[in-house]
Design a protein around this motif. Structure first.
Motif, PDB file in Angstrom:
ATOM      1  N   ILE A  11       0.842  -1.209   0.000  1.00 46.64           N
ATOM      2  CA  ILE A  11       0.000   0.000   0.000  1.00 46.64           C
ATOM      3  C   ILE A  11       0.874   1.255   0.000  1.00 46.64           C
ATOM      4  O   ILE A  11       0.652   2.190  -0.768  1.00 46.64           O
ATOM      5  N   LEU A  12       1.885   1.231   0.873  1.00 44.98           N
ATOM      6  CA  LEU A  12       2.788   2.388   0.929  1.00 44.98           C
ATOM      7  C   LEU A  12       3.482   2.595  -0.415  1.00 44.98           C
ATOM      8  O   LEU A  12       3.636   3.731  -0.882  1.00 44.98           O
ATOM      9  N   ARG A  13       3.919   1.496  -1.028  1.00 42.03           N
ATOM     10  CA  ARG A  13       4.568   1.600  -2.339  1.00 42.03           C
ATOM     11  C   ARG A  13       3.599   2.191  -3.356  1.00 42.03           C
ATOM     12  O   ARG A  13       3.958   3.050  -4.166  1.00 42.03           O
ATOM     13  N   ALA A  14       2.348   1.722  -3.319  1.00 47.41           N
ATOM     14  CA  ALA A  14       1.351   2.235  -4.270  1.00 47.41           C
ATOM     15  C   ALA A  14       1.085   3.714  -4.050  1.00 47.41           C
ATOM     16  O   ALA A  14       0.771   4.451  -4.979  1.00 47.41           O
ATOM     17  N   LEU A  15       1.258   4.151  -2.802  1.00 50.27           N
ATOM     18  CA  LEU A  15       1.052   5.579  -2.500  1.00 50.27           C
ATOM     19  C   LEU A  15       2.269   6.411  -2.901  1.00 50.27           C
ATOM     20  O   LEU A  15       2.264   7.623  -2.745  1.00 50.27           O
ATOM     21  N   GLY A  16       3.303   5.740  -3.366  1.00 51.15           N
ATOM     22  CA  GLY A  16       4.457   6.476  -3.876  1.00 51.15           C
ATOM     23  C   GLY A  16       5.729   6.299  -3.078  1.00 51.15           C
ATOM     24  O   GLY A  16       6.746   6.936  -3.384  1.00 51.15           O
ATOM     25  N   ALA A  17       5.692   5.437  -2.026  1.00 49.32           N
ATOM     26  CA  ALA A  17       6.916   5.202  -1.247  1.00 49.32           C
ATOM     27  C   ALA A  17       7.904   4.398  -2.085  1.00 49.32           C
ATOM     28  O   ALA A  17       7.518   3.422  -2.723  1.00 49.32           O
ATOM     29  N   ASP A  54       7.939   5.801  -8.855  1.00 53.18           N
ATOM     30  CA  ASP A  54       7.298   5.939  -7.538  1.00 53.18           C
ATOM     31  C   ASP A  54       7.027   7.401  -7.233  1.00 53.18           C
ATOM     32  O   ASP A  54       5.946   7.767  -6.755  1.00 53.18           O
ATOM     33  N   ALA A 102       3.432   9.242  -6.864  1.00 56.25           N
ATOM     34  CA  ALA A 102       3.076   9.976  -5.644  1.00 56.25           C
ATOM     35  C   ALA A 102       2.536  11.365  -5.961  1.00 56.25           C
ATOM     36  O   ALA A 102       1.618  11.850  -5.292  1.00 56.25           O
ATOM     37  N   PHE A 142       4.313  10.989   0.402  1.00 48.77           N
ATOM     38  CA  PHE A 142       5.492  10.750  -0.436  1.00 48.77           C
ATOM     39  C   PHE A 142       5.558  11.720  -1.615  1.00 48.77           C
ATOM     40  O   PHE A 142       6.344  11.532  -2.528  1.00 48.77           O
TER      41      PHE A 142
END
Lengths: 452, 225
Positions: free
Chosen positions: A355-361, B84, B88, B116
């Motif tokens: 989820i964090l990766r999908a949010l851009g992490a 990524d 974001a 992010f």
């Protein structure tokens, strides 16, 4: 939302597990910090090497016991030696100065030290730092005492108060010398050494009250024997008359504090003994020959405090090393529990990571996230551990002082605490590498499924 | 120039391994484009590649061939870290399963949507405003488990919109909620997307949802066999 807040959020999510692992780290850190602090402070307490006197002379027996008893008021003295030995050694050409001491009595459990007035001018408790008076003045005559700062504080004594000297080195309600009541004329400034725990008077005072006691005991015994024989009980002979002899001294009335007058009288030579002598030699080149010549004789032994204490620490150090090793092991187990906790929960966390990766992490962010969680647990455990060690040492301080002797004081924070904390954090980061790498490699698409 | 343009995309999925009963699936899209501000529903049967397409567009997976241009940037040519960052800043995603983080409150979950993205300020204030607007004023400090399904989906919508993305992708956003809530959630997504000037691409097999949108396209219309 800051990275730190995200880390805290995940730790909060697994609060119980995080606290448990932090607690296991804290136990190890507390043990190591306490052992290190105890070692450092006991070494400090026993490293009183710059007294201005390099050698201690006393009765034959254990040289370590002689040093510990004379310098740190620990244990019992080996015995006493005749004053003649003191006088003979004082005449030795290698000797620069000597400070005699006679023990055997206490005030409220604190050792009475009969010594010479030079104690106040020549003895050093730290390098080049002499004894100072906090209040009053040094004793000027017999039947006056000067007390250490701890004695004053613990027994709530002030200059002008009087104390009763009791026989023996341990505190007891019994054994008060009839003649042992005398005024306090001075209180020493704190030294953070065993000096603070001493009650100081002249040697003659200590001899005199012992001899008086002996005379009285003799008279009582004679009276009892005469009564048994049916004879008239002899009159009380012990009237503190003047004695002719070498060790003359005067005892005056002390403002009515004493119920007994101290007259001039001679003390037989067998009563004028010395328990220990601090010796200053004219040159370090005499150390070995002086010690050897004293030890070859039958009357006394000589010991160098620094040498004896180092030998003691060598023995204690081995035990200390084992304890320290076990404590380090507890830390390692604690830190490995972080690894176990992070690793075993990683599978259930894959979705969170995705989820964090999908949010851009980025992958690196996830890697740092796992590492930071480990470091945070270790940091909390480390800080709590150091706090626990300080609390434990503070609570045990009095008991430790009583058992170890010396003036054991603990600092609120030590340099090694910082190193310990840094070490635990470093180790926690190291063990977190494995779960962090696994988290780094998390397949986002697979772990976000089912999406539809 | 379209906001999103896919050209000659090929993505092979799965291994042709009979022993593992896993068949290879290849998604081929010769061309697909989405204009700025468009609202499109993409329909298709299960397994037709809708989710794979969304994952490709948002850069979670990379195609084997072709290009995906979003805001004139070919994301296929970006490194994973750059993808990524790009995601974001420019893409908001609403999932069927909401994908909220259970240890974080509703407000924190929304704030994570912009965590992010670089240069974002006043996120806490905007997150709160967004949740209040979605009727979740009383739920700001509640964890997802303390929210109803409908409330969870609204939090997921707020999270997708918080960074004001150019493109919002919604993958079966109403599949887990009842019909009454479905229409409300879709209306909220559309309304907020319009206000922010975001382009909206919704994947759904629900015909009722499709009817709410001005444009619908079946995935089979533009994928190659």
């Amino acid at each position: 939302m800051s990275f730190f807040r995200i880390v805290l959020g995940f730790l909060r999510q697994r609060l119980f597990a995080s606290l448990l692992t932090a607690a296991s780290v804290a136990v190890g850190v507390a043990l190591v910090a306490a052992i290190l602090a105890l070692r450092l402070e006991s070494e400090r307490a026993f490293s009183q090497k710059d007294t201005g006197f390099e050698v201690i002379v006393g009765a034959k027996g254990s040289p370590l016991q002689l040093v510990l008893n004379t310098m740190y008021h620990l244990g019992s003295p080996n015995g006493n030696i005749p004053l003649a030995v003191y006088e003979q050694l004082r005449a030795d050409k290698r000797v620069s100065a000597m400070l005699p001491m006679v023990f055997g009595d206490n005030v409220g459990g604190y050792k009475v030290i009969g010594t010479a007035p030079e104690f106040f001018t020549t003895f050093r408790y730290r390098k080049n730092i002499g004894i100072q008076m906090a209040e009053g003045k040094p004793f000027e005559k017999n039947y006056q005492v000067v007390i250490g700062t701890e004695v004053a504080q613990r027994l709530a004594l002030r200059v002008g108060d009087s104390v009763t000297i009791r026989h023996g080195l341990a505190e007891s309600a019994e054994g008060a010398h009839e003649h042992g009541k005398m005024p306090i004329v001075g209180i020493l400034a704190p030294t953070q050494t065993a000096i603070d725990k001493g009650v100081y008077s002249t040697m003659e005072t200590v001899w005199d009250i012992h001899y008086h006691e002996y005379e009285e005991a003799q008279e009582e015994a004679e009276a009892a024997a005469a009564k048994a024989r049916g004879e008239a009980v002899p009159e009380h002979k012990h009237e503190h008359h003047d004695h002719d002899g070498e060790h003359k001294h005067e005892h005056h009335d002390h403002e009515g504090e004493h119920d007994h007058e101290h007259h001039d009288h001679a003390i037989p030579p067998e009563w004028t003994t010395v328990t220990a002598m601090a010796v200053k030699l004219k040159s370090p080149i005499f150390f070995e020959s002086f010690i050897r010549s004293v030890n070859e004789g039958t009357a006394a032994q000589a010991a160098m405090p620094i040498r004896e204490i180092m030998a003691l620490f060598e023995i204690v150090g081995n035990v200390n090393g084992v304890l320290l090793g076990i404590s380090y092991l507890v830390i390692v187990i604690g830190v490995f529990s972080i690894l176990v906790s992070l690793y075993t929960t990683l599978n259930e966390r894959r979705r969170e990571i995705a989820i964090l990766r999908a949010l851009g992490a980025r992958r690196q962010t996830i890697f740092l996230l796992i590492l930071s969680e480990s470091v945070m647990i270790a940091l909390v455990g480390g800080v709590v551990g150091i706090g626990l060690s300080q609390l434990g040492l503070y609570l045990a301080q009095d008991r430790l002082k009583a058992s170890i002797g010396g003036n054991l004081t603990f600092a609120p924070f030590y340099t090694f605490d910082a190193w310990l904390l840094a070490g635990v954090i470093g180790l926690s980061a190291l063990v977190a590498l494995l779960p962090a790498i696994k988290a780094y490699r998390t397949d986002v698409a697979r772990n976000l499924a089912p999406l539809s | 120039m379209p906001l999103l343009e896919i050209t000659n995309l090929v993505k092979r999925l799965g291994r042709n391994n009979a022993a593992q009963n896993e068949q290879q699936f290849t998604l081929r899209i010769p061309h697909f484009a989405l204009e700025q501000g468009a609202e499109l529903v993409l329909t298709g049967a299960s397994g037709s590649g809708k989710t794979t397409l969304l994952n490709l567009i948002c850069g979670i997976i990379a195609p084997d061939e072709g290009s995906i241009k979003l805001l004139n940037t070919n994301i296929v040519g970006l490194t994973e870290a750059a993808r990524d960052r790009f995601r974001a800043g420019n893409i908001g995603i609403v999932y069927q399963a909401f994908n909220l983080l259970q240890g974080f409150t509703a407000l924190e979950n929304v704030m994570l949507g912009a965590a992010f993205q670089k240069g974002n300020v006043d996120i806490p204030v905007r997150s709160e405003e967004l949740l209040v607007r979605l009727g979740l004023k009383e739920c700001l400090r509640r964890k997802p488990a303390e929210l109803s399904i409908g409330q969870q989906q609204r939090v997921a919508v707020a999270r997708a919109l918080i960074s004001k993305p150019a493109l919002i992708l919604a993958d079966e956003p109403t599949a887990s909620i009842d019909e009454a809530n479905s229409a409300t959630v879709i209306e909220e997504i559309r309304s907020l997307a319009r206000e922010q000037g975001s382009t909206l691409l919704v994947v759904s097999h629900d015909k009722n949802i499709a009817q709410m949108f001005p444009a619908t396209q079946a995935i089979h219309d533009f994928i190659a066999p």
